[in-house]
Design a protein around this motif. Structure first.
Motif, PDB file in Angstrom:
ATOM      1  N   ILE A  27       0.845  -1.203   0.000  1.00  0.00           N
ATOM      2  CA  ILE A  27       0.000   0.000   0.000  1.00  0.00           C
ATOM      3  C   ILE A  27       0.877   1.249   0.000  1.00  0.00           C
ATOM      4  CG2 ILE A  27      -1.632   1.360   1.402  1.00  0.00           C
ATOM      5  CD1 ILE A  27      -2.946  -1.356   2.160  1.00  0.00           C
ATOM      6  N   TYR A  28       1.939   1.236   0.790  1.00  0.00           N
ATOM      7  CA  TYR A  28       2.847   2.380   0.819  1.00  0.00           C
ATOM      8  C   TYR A  28       3.446   2.632  -0.563  1.00  0.00           C
ATOM      9  CZ  TYR A  28       6.475   5.623   2.074  1.00  0.00           C
ATOM     10  OH  TYR A  28       7.255   6.748   2.131  1.00  0.00           O
ATOM     11  N   ILE A  29       3.879   1.564  -1.233  1.00  0.00           N
ATOM     12  CA  ILE A  29       4.457   1.720  -2.573  1.00  0.00           C
ATOM     13  C   ILE A  29       3.444   2.309  -3.541  1.00  0.00           C
ATOM     14  CG2 ILE A  29       5.286   0.440  -4.600  1.00  0.00           C
ATOM     15  CD1 ILE A  29       6.785  -1.398  -2.637  1.00  0.00           C
ATOM     16  N   LEU A  30       2.215   1.862  -3.462  1.00  0.00           N
ATOM     17  CA  LEU A  30       1.186   2.375  -4.372  1.00  0.00           C
ATOM     18  C   LEU A  30       0.947   3.869  -4.199  1.00  0.00           C
ATOM     19  CD1 LEU A  30      -1.505  -0.444  -4.386  1.00  0.00           C
ATOM     20  CD2 LEU A  30      -0.095   0.326  -6.306  1.00  0.00           C
ATOM     21  N   PHE A  31       1.009   4.342  -2.964  1.00  0.00           N
ATOM     22  CA  PHE A  31       0.642   5.730  -2.693  1.00  0.00           C
ATOM     23  C   PHE A  31       1.818   6.663  -2.411  1.00  0.00           C
ATOM     24  CE2 PHE A  31      -3.236   3.302  -1.741  1.00  0.00           C
ATOM     25  CZ  PHE A  31      -4.098   3.945  -2.607  1.00  0.00           C
ATOM     26  N   MET A  32       3.034   6.161  -2.350  1.00  0.00           N
ATOM     27  CA  MET A  32       4.175   7.041  -2.066  1.00  0.00           C
ATOM     28  C   MET A  32       4.419   7.973  -3.251  1.00  0.00           C
ATOM     29  SD  MET A  32       7.462   4.530  -2.483  1.00  0.00           S
ATOM     30  CE  MET A  32       7.852   3.749  -4.047  1.00  0.00           C
ATOM     31  N   PRO A  33       4.904   9.185  -2.973  1.00  0.00           N
ATOM     32  CA  PRO A  33       5.305  10.053  -4.080  1.00  0.00           C
ATOM     33  C   PRO A  33       6.459   9.369  -4.820  1.00  0.00           C
ATOM     34  CG  PRO A  33       5.341  11.223  -1.973  1.00  0.00           C
ATOM     35  CD  PRO A  33       5.096   9.791  -1.677  1.00  0.00           C
ATOM     36  N   LYS A  34       6.317   9.217  -6.109  1.00  0.00           N
ATOM     37  CA  LYS A  34       7.265   8.405  -6.864  1.00  0.00           C
ATOM     38  C   LYS A  34       8.402   9.235  -7.460  1.00  0.00           C
ATOM     39  CE  LYS A  34       4.335   4.655  -7.108  1.00  0.00           C
ATOM     40  NZ  LYS A  34       3.372   5.169  -6.204  1.00  0.00           N
ATOM     41  N   ARG A  35       9.629   8.832  -7.116  1.00  0.00           N
ATOM     42  CA  ARG A  35      10.826   9.339  -7.781  1.00  0.00           C
ATOM     43  C   ARG A  35      11.309   8.307  -8.790  1.00  0.00           C
ATOM     44  NH1 ARG A  35      15.149  10.371  -4.051  1.00  0.00           N
ATOM     45  NH2 ARG A  35      16.061  11.648  -5.670  1.00  0.00           N
ATOM     46  N   LEU A  36      10.933   7.044  -8.566  1.00  0.00           N
ATOM     47  CA  LEU A  36      11.215   5.971  -9.510  1.00  0.00           C
ATOM     48  C   LEU A  36      10.066   5.889 -10.503  1.00  0.00           C
ATOM     49  CD1 LEU A  36      12.257   3.040  -7.113  1.00  0.00           C
ATOM     50  CD2 LEU A  36      13.776   4.569  -8.360  1.00  0.00           C
ATOM     51  N   ASN A  37      10.373   5.516 -11.736  1.00  0.00           N
ATOM     52  CA  ASN A  37       9.275   5.275 -12.667  1.00  0.00           C
ATOM     53  C   ASN A  37       8.821   3.824 -12.523  1.00  0.00           C
ATOM     54  OD1 ASN A  37      10.850   3.575 -14.445  1.00  0.00           O
ATOM     55  ND2 ASN A  37      11.759   5.428 -15.321  1.00  0.00           N
TER      56      ASN A  37
END
Length: 161
Positions: A27-37
């Motif tokens: 869930i954290y990965i889905l909603f974290m602000p993404k610096r990785l594509n």
């Protein structure tokens, strides 16, 4: 179908911990602000999951036999897959997503501690049974992975793009 359900090893003591940790991390990965594509996330998730499964499930569990997971020591269940395929992949993605070179050692320390505590908790809740292994022996491995291997992995992915 009954054999399939039984092979998942859902009644193993402490299985709630890796499942809960997995859900929180995903869930954290889905909603974290993404610096990785998404390509970097996909490649990191798959690579780390594969390497962790090979090292932990095949070498550490089968050849060296230093710990057991779940209820059936020689049978891998869903908790094994989560503990050594999904959780390390999630930690790697989150680490690389937030990593800033000027704060590298803060992140390395933080994620080494997080990984150590996760492994330690697997033992505390009874899901992991140690047989000659000590949890703190994993700390140097975590430091190498977070300080050197994962940054190299990301540079490699970005260079090949």
């Amino acid at each position: 179908m009954e054999k399939f359900i039984q092979n998942l090893d859902l009644s193993a003591k402490g299985i709630w911990f890796p499942i809960t940790l997995c859900i929180i991390a995903l869930i954290y990965i889905l909603f974290m602000p993404k610096r990785l594509n998404w390509k970097e996330i996909y490649l990191t998730f798959g690579t780390i999951g594969y390497v962790a499964l090979i090292i932990d499930m095949f070498f550490m569990l089968n050849y060296f036999d230093v710990f057991d997971l779940g209820r059936e020591p020689k049978q891998e269940g869903i908790g094994d897959l989560i503990s050594y395929g999904i959780i390390p992949s999630c930690y790697a993605v989150i680490f690389l997503n937030h990593l800033k070179q000027e704060k590298k050692w803060i992140y390395v320390t933080l994620f080494t501690l997080l990984s150590f505590l996760s492994e330690w908790m697997l033992v505390q809740v009874g899901y992991m049974k140690l047989k000659g292994w000590h949890t703190w022996w994993s700390i140097p491995v975590f430091i190498i992975v977070f300080a050197f291997w994962l940054p190299w992995h990301l540079r490699l992915i970005r260079r090949e793009s």
